[in-house]
Design a protein around this motif. Structure first.
Motif, PDB file in Angstrom:
ATOM      1  N   THR A 152       0.740  -1.360   0.295  1.00 16.62           N
ATOM      2  CA  THR A 152      -0.026   0.303  -0.101  1.00 16.62           C
ATOM      3  C   THR A 152       1.108   1.299   0.291  1.00 16.62           C
ATOM      4  O   THR A 152       0.882   2.340  -0.456  1.00 16.62           O
ATOM      5  CB  THR A 152      -0.942   0.023   1.416  1.00 16.62           C
ATOM      6  OG1 THR A 152      -1.868  -1.319   1.157  1.00 16.62           O
ATOM      7  CG2 THR A 152      -1.968   1.049   1.364  1.00 16.62           C
ATOM      8  N   GLN A 153       1.708   0.873   1.302  1.00 14.28           N
ATOM      9  CA  GLN A 153       2.861   2.127   1.293  1.00 14.28           C
ATOM     10  C   GLN A 153       3.032   2.478  -0.256  1.00 14.28           C
ATOM     11  O   GLN A 153       3.656   4.190  -0.869  1.00 14.28           O
ATOM     12  CB  GLN A 153       3.419   2.517   2.241  1.00 14.28           C
ATOM     13  CG  GLN A 153       4.297   3.548   2.864  1.00 14.28           C
ATOM     14  CD  GLN A 153       3.901   5.032   2.821  1.00 14.28           C
ATOM     15  OE1 GLN A 153       2.426   4.920   3.451  1.00 14.28           O
ATOM     16  NE2 GLN A 153       3.715   5.921   1.924  1.00 14.28           N
ATOM     17  N   LEU A 187       0.856   4.582  -2.828  1.00 16.11           N
ATOM     18  CA  LEU A 187      -0.051   5.792  -2.150  1.00 16.11           C
ATOM     19  C   LEU A 187       1.546   6.640  -2.954  1.00 16.11           C
ATOM     20  O   LEU A 187       1.469   7.743  -3.342  1.00 16.11           O
ATOM     21  CB  LEU A 187       0.149   5.902  -1.073  1.00 16.11           C
ATOM     22  CG  LEU A 187      -1.340   5.000  -0.121  1.00 16.11           C
ATOM     23  CD1 LEU A 187      -0.974   5.243   0.834  1.00 16.11           C
ATOM     24  CD2 LEU A 187      -2.524   5.605  -1.464  1.00 16.11           C
ATOM     25  N   ASP A 202      -7.373  16.250  -1.298  1.00 20.07           N
ATOM     26  CA  ASP A 202      -8.385  15.883   0.508  1.00 20.07           C
ATOM     27  C   ASP A 202      -9.347  15.465  -0.242  1.00 20.07           C
ATOM     28  O   ASP A 202     -10.316  14.646   0.791  1.00 20.07           O
ATOM     29  CB  ASP A 202      -7.930  17.378   1.050  1.00 20.07           C
ATOM     30  CG  ASP A 202      -6.527  17.116   1.894  1.00 20.07           C
ATOM     31  OD1 ASP A 202      -5.888  16.907   1.405  1.00 20.07           O
ATOM     32  OD2 ASP A 202      -6.133  18.237   2.330  1.00 20.07           O
ATOM     33  N   LEU A 220      -9.198  12.275  -2.349  1.00 21.15           N
ATOM     34  CA  LEU A 220      -8.034  10.873  -0.714  1.00 21.15           C
ATOM     35  C   LEU A 220      -8.616  10.870   0.041  1.00 21.15           C
ATOM     36  O   LEU A 220      -9.039   9.862   0.982  1.00 21.15           O
ATOM     37  CB  LEU A 220      -6.975  11.604  -1.069  1.00 21.15           C
ATOM     38  CG  LEU A 220      -6.135  11.606  -2.125  1.00 21.15           C
ATOM     39  CD1 LEU A 220      -4.744  12.357  -1.716  1.00 21.15           C
ATOM     40  CD2 LEU A 220      -5.827  10.226  -2.452  1.00 21.15           C
ATOM     41  N   TYR A 251      -7.933   9.214   3.160  1.00 22.48           N
ATOM     42  CA  TYR A 251      -6.319   9.549   3.585  1.00 22.48           C
ATOM     43  C   TYR A 251      -6.289  11.359   3.439  1.00 22.48           C
ATOM     44  O   TYR A 251      -7.134  11.916   2.718  1.00 22.48           O
ATOM     45  CB  TYR A 251      -5.672   9.252   1.893  1.00 22.48           C
ATOM     46  CG  TYR A 251      -5.260   7.684   2.182  1.00 22.48           C
ATOM     47  CD1 TYR A 251      -4.120   7.151   3.398  1.00 22.48           C
ATOM     48  CD2 TYR A 251      -5.754   6.440   1.430  1.00 22.48           C
ATOM     49  CE1 TYR A 251      -4.168   6.149   3.910  1.00 22.48           C
ATOM     50  CE2 TYR A 251      -6.104   5.511   1.442  1.00 22.48           C
ATOM     51  CZ  TYR A 251      -4.965   5.129   2.373  1.00 22.48           C
ATOM     52  OH  TYR A 251      -3.980   3.862   2.846  1.00 22.48           O
ATOM     53  N   LYS A 252      -5.624  11.839   3.451  1.00 26.25           N
ATOM     54  CA  LYS A 252      -5.227  13.289   2.530  1.00 26.25           C
ATOM     55  C   LYS A 252      -3.491  13.825   2.489  1.00 26.25           C
ATOM     56  O   LYS A 252      -3.287  12.614   2.572  1.00 26.25           O
ATOM     57  CB  LYS A 252      -5.625  14.097   4.206  1.00 26.25           C
ATOM     58  CG  LYS A 252      -4.978  13.622   5.291  1.00 26.25           C
ATOM     59  CD  LYS A 252      -5.060  15.062   6.602  1.00 26.25           C
ATOM     60  CE  LYS A 252      -3.422  14.952   7.448  1.00 26.25           C
ATOM     61  NZ  LYS A 252      -4.143  15.543   8.944  1.00 26.25           N
ATOM     62  N   ILE A 306       1.421  11.647   0.676  1.00 22.29           N
ATOM     63  CA  ILE A 306      -0.522  10.667   1.450  1.00 22.29           C
ATOM     64  C   ILE A 306      -0.015  10.003   2.748  1.00 22.29           C
ATOM     65  O   ILE A 306       0.326   9.392   3.644  1.00 22.29           O
ATOM     66  CB  ILE A 306      -0.465  10.510   0.500  1.00 22.29           C
ATOM     67  CG1 ILE A 306      -0.749  10.222  -0.826  1.00 22.29           C
ATOM     68  CG2 ILE A 306      -2.183   9.087   0.937  1.00 22.29           C
ATOM     69  CD1 ILE A 306      -1.678   9.567  -1.544  1.00 22.29           C
ATOM     70  N   THR A 307      -1.236  10.156   3.951  1.00 20.03           N
ATOM     71  CA  THR A 307      -1.170   9.897   4.686  1.00 20.03           C
ATOM     72  C   THR A 307      -2.467   9.510   5.457  1.00 20.03           C
ATOM     73  O   THR A 307      -3.451  10.697   4.818  1.00 20.03           O
ATOM     74  CB  THR A 307      -0.649  11.394   6.260  1.00 20.03           C
ATOM     75  OG1 THR A 307      -1.411  12.372   5.945  1.00 20.03           O
ATOM     76  CG2 THR A 307       0.430  11.800   5.847  1.00 20.03           C
ATOM     77  N   GLU A 308      -3.091   8.536   6.673  1.00 20.14           N
ATOM     78  CA  GLU A 308      -3.670   8.212   6.588  1.00 20.14           C
ATOM     79  C   GLU A 308      -4.788   9.449   7.917  1.00 20.14           C
ATOM     80  O   GLU A 308      -4.111  10.327   8.234  1.00 20.14           O
ATOM     81  CB  GLU A 308      -3.675   7.213   7.695  1.00 20.14           C
ATOM     82  CG  GLU A 308      -2.857   6.401   7.094  1.00 20.14           C
ATOM     83  CD  GLU A 308      -3.931   4.719   8.143  1.00 20.14           C
ATOM     84  OE1 GLU A 308      -4.498   4.513   8.343  1.00 20.14           O
ATOM     85  OE2 GLU A 308      -2.785   3.563   7.349  1.00 20.14           O
ATOM     86  N   ARG A 327     -10.779   2.342   0.664  1.00 21.87           N
ATOM     87  CA  ARG A 327     -10.122   1.980   1.012  1.00 21.87           C
ATOM     88  C   ARG A 327      -9.765   0.524   0.816  1.00 21.87           C
ATOM     89  O   ARG A 327      -8.599   0.506  -0.520  1.00 21.87           O
ATOM     90  CB  ARG A 327      -9.110   2.242   2.020  1.00 21.87           C
ATOM     91  CG  ARG A 327      -7.784   2.220   2.166  1.00 21.87           C
ATOM     92  CD  ARG A 327      -7.402   2.673   3.751  1.00 21.87           C
ATOM     93  NE  ARG A 327      -7.840   4.064   4.285  1.00 21.87           N
ATOM     94  CZ  ARG A 327      -7.428   4.445   5.739  1.00 21.87           C
ATOM     95  NH1 ARG A 327      -6.517   3.159   6.204  1.00 21.87           N
ATOM     96  NH2 ARG A 327      -7.646   5.548   5.735  1.00 21.87           N
TER      97      ARG A 327
END
Length: 595
Positions: A345-346, A349, A473, A476, A481-482, A575-577, A589
């Motif tokens: 996933t990472q 992203l 945002d 996402l 995510y944002k 991209i962070t949760e 997701r």
């Protein structure tokens, strides 16, 4: 099996064939003989015979471009010594325009045209010949008779010295590896040939046989490649519900540094770094290239903009939809690696945020709409200059971002029932398989709306045909995510230019300090505030709004240019949760990333 192959061949012929192109030709037969008596000098000799003629004149033409690479390349420039003959006598063959020769065939039933082609540009779209191999990009090698694009042809190859292999998607004639046939010219021009001693390995995925031809050596692991490429192929076929090929060929050119690819109907050509296969980052990039070009066998080679087939080989073929044909393919190259568990996933992203950063840091994204980027590919994308960064945007990068936004919009609005995959399959089934033609811009928009369950007029107005800032945002956020800009709190002074190793300016960024105060591409920066410099490190100690004097050498003269430094406005997103993601967001997701 033979019946299925014949049905597919007829379908492809109808799909690509210009219905007007075969009328004048009747039952004319077309054959080619290629040989390499001067391979060391990068030449191929071509002998073309057109028989069963019943017409007073014959025009033979060389394509000016290669489908998939949207630039007029003028392949006729590489032709030398064209002559024609019949019954042992010379036939007049004057050149009547840049890519056409006209033969007087009154009273002749057959004519033979001989010519040489110089080939010394090893890329995925151009031909290359030396003593080690020949790569024939067919649009730049084979003339076609005007009005006969629907006619079949055969190619007989006389190999150079120890060359013993031919890798291509063209069918063999009577099992002869050096004799190939094409049902029409659209297929011929979509089937490059690799001839030499290349390393070949193969594998099967479901009912499709795959051949991989490796030229140039390399530290690749065949078994790993077979396994990973098979995963990619299976994931892509699952999107469309089928693999339309019975066999498919990967031609890989391994060089010290190489990259890029060009898609074809039943094959692709890839550029790779020969010693990069053991570097996990480089290998990930190669798998992404495999995924990208192989995905094209559906998206653009079959599911295509209506302008891209039947092809006009004499002129540009304009479309506003390369953001779908290429941009969505760039999106799927990342998504497919996630589907196939070849990227976590990472990593996925990170790949997507790389596209976002590219788009948002390019000044041209505020100047050129996405649809226009596609339409102007012929004059801008493939002909960049020193100001292109400021005036345009890539339909690959922004198209990939738009693909992600639409995917998330569809998943969210359908409560996880649909995704962009459903749009792609629906359009493939409806237009390629059902209507047997390409799609219009309006038709693909209707396909998005069908599965998104909403009107997308505003989305198109803002992001496809307009220049609105993308609300990342919002989309996402559907998946919890944002975006976070790691540079948001910085206030670094910037000169607003890029330089090469000789401190010569290569780019002046729109609205930056250098742009405002008059630094030019080509200027060599020699001093900053009377201190000699060899790079831009002297700027690091400066502050925003500081005034400096930049001395440059311009056309052999020294100029002192006052410059007021500005803030570096580049972004570096991650991209962070979101904290406390809702069940709805987690469901989106899960659907998006196949968790």
């Amino acid at each position: 099996m033979k019946k299925l192959q014949l049905t597919a061949l007829v379908l492809l012929t109808l799909f690509f064939m210009d219905p007007k192109s075969g009328n004048a030709a009747g039952l004319a037969k077309i054959s080619y003989k290629v040989s390499f008596p001067e391979a060391q000098a990068h030449y191929v000799d071509v002998e073309m015979t057109v028989s069963n003629l019943a017409q007073p004149s014959l025009e033979v033409k060389m394509p000016v471009w290669a489908p998939g690479s949207y630039l007029v390349r003028e392949f006729a420039k590489n032709i030398e010594s064209l002559t024609a003959s019949a019954n042992g006598k010379a036939v007049s063959a004057p050149k009547i325009n840049k890519n056409t020769w006209k033969l007087n065939t009154t009273g002749l039933s057959s004519v033979t045209i001989k010519y040489k082609v110089y080939a010394f540009e090893l890329s995925v779209r151009t031909s290359f010949i030396d003593v080690s191999h020949a790569f024939l990009s067919t649009t730049g090698i084979f003339l076609f008779p005007k009005g006969m694009l629907a006619q079949p042809s055969t190619i007989t190859i006389k190999p150079y010295k120890d060359w013993n292999k031919v890798s291509t998607s063209l069918e063999m004639v009577k099992g002869d590896v050096f004799s190939r046939t094409a049902p029409n010219f659209d297929i011929l021009y979509d089937s490059p040939l690799e001839i030499g001693t290349q390393d070949v390995f193969d594998f099967d995925v479901a009912n499709t046989h795959y051949e991989v031809a490796m030229y140039g050596g390399g530290n690749y692991d065949k078994e790993r490649l077979k396994k990973d490429m098979a995963k990619i192929i299976e994931a892509e076929a699952a999107v469309f519900g089928e693999n339309p090929n019975k066999h498919y060929t990967f031609i890989v050119h391994n060089k010290q540094r190489n990259g890029g690819g060009l898609e074809h109907l039943s094959s692709t050509v890839l550029g790779a770094s020969r010693d990069g296969y053991t570097n996990e980052r480089v290998y990930h990039g190669f798998l992404g290239l495999v995924a990208h070009e192989h995905f094209h066998l559906w998206n653009v080679k079959r599911l295509r903009p209506i302008a891209l087939g039947p092809f006009d080989y004499d002129n540009e073929n304009y479309t506003t939809n390369l953001w779908i044909a290429e941009g969505f393919t760039a999106y799927y190259q990342n998504l497919i690696l996630r589907y196939a568990d070849l990227a976590d996933t990472q990593t996925f992203l990170s790949d997507m945020v790389s596209d976002i950063n590219t788009v948002e840091n390019q000044p041209g994204t505020k100047v050129q709409p996405l649809a226009e980027s596609s339409f102007d590919a012929w004059i801008k994308s493939y002909r960049p200059n020193e100001n292109s960064y400021n005036t345009g945007i890539s339909y690959y990068d922004k198209g990939a971002v738009i693909g992600m936004l639409l995917d998330l919009e569809i998943i969210n609005n359908s409560n996880g029932k649909y995704s962009l995959n459903d749009v792609m399959k629906y359009m493939y089934d409806t237009y390629y398989k059902g209507k047997k033609r390409g799609y219009t811009d309006a038709e693909f928009k209707a396909g998005f709306e069908k599965f998104a369950g909403k009107n997308l007029n505003d989305f198109y107005a803002q992001y496809i045909n307009g220049l609105a800032a993308i609300k990342y945002d919002k989309y996402l956020g559907y998946a919890g995510y944002k975006l976070v800009d790691e540079l948001a709190s910085t206030n670094n002074a910037d000169l607003g230019v890029a330089v090469n190793t000789r401190n010569i300016i290569t780019t002046v960024f729109r609205d930056g300090a250098g742009w405002v105060d008059g630094l030019n591409v080509g200027d060599q920066i020699t001093n900053i505030d009377d201190t000699p410099v060899t790079d831009l490190s002297a700027i690091k100690g400066k502050k925003v709004d500081d005034k400096i004097v930049v001395t440059v050498s311009r056309d052999g003269q020294a100029f002192k240019i006052p410059v007021t430094l500005k803030r570096n406005d580049n972004v570096k997103y991650t991209i962070t949760e979101l904290p406390n993601a809702t069940p709805q967001q987690l469901a989106v997701r899960k659907k998006w990333l196949k968790l």
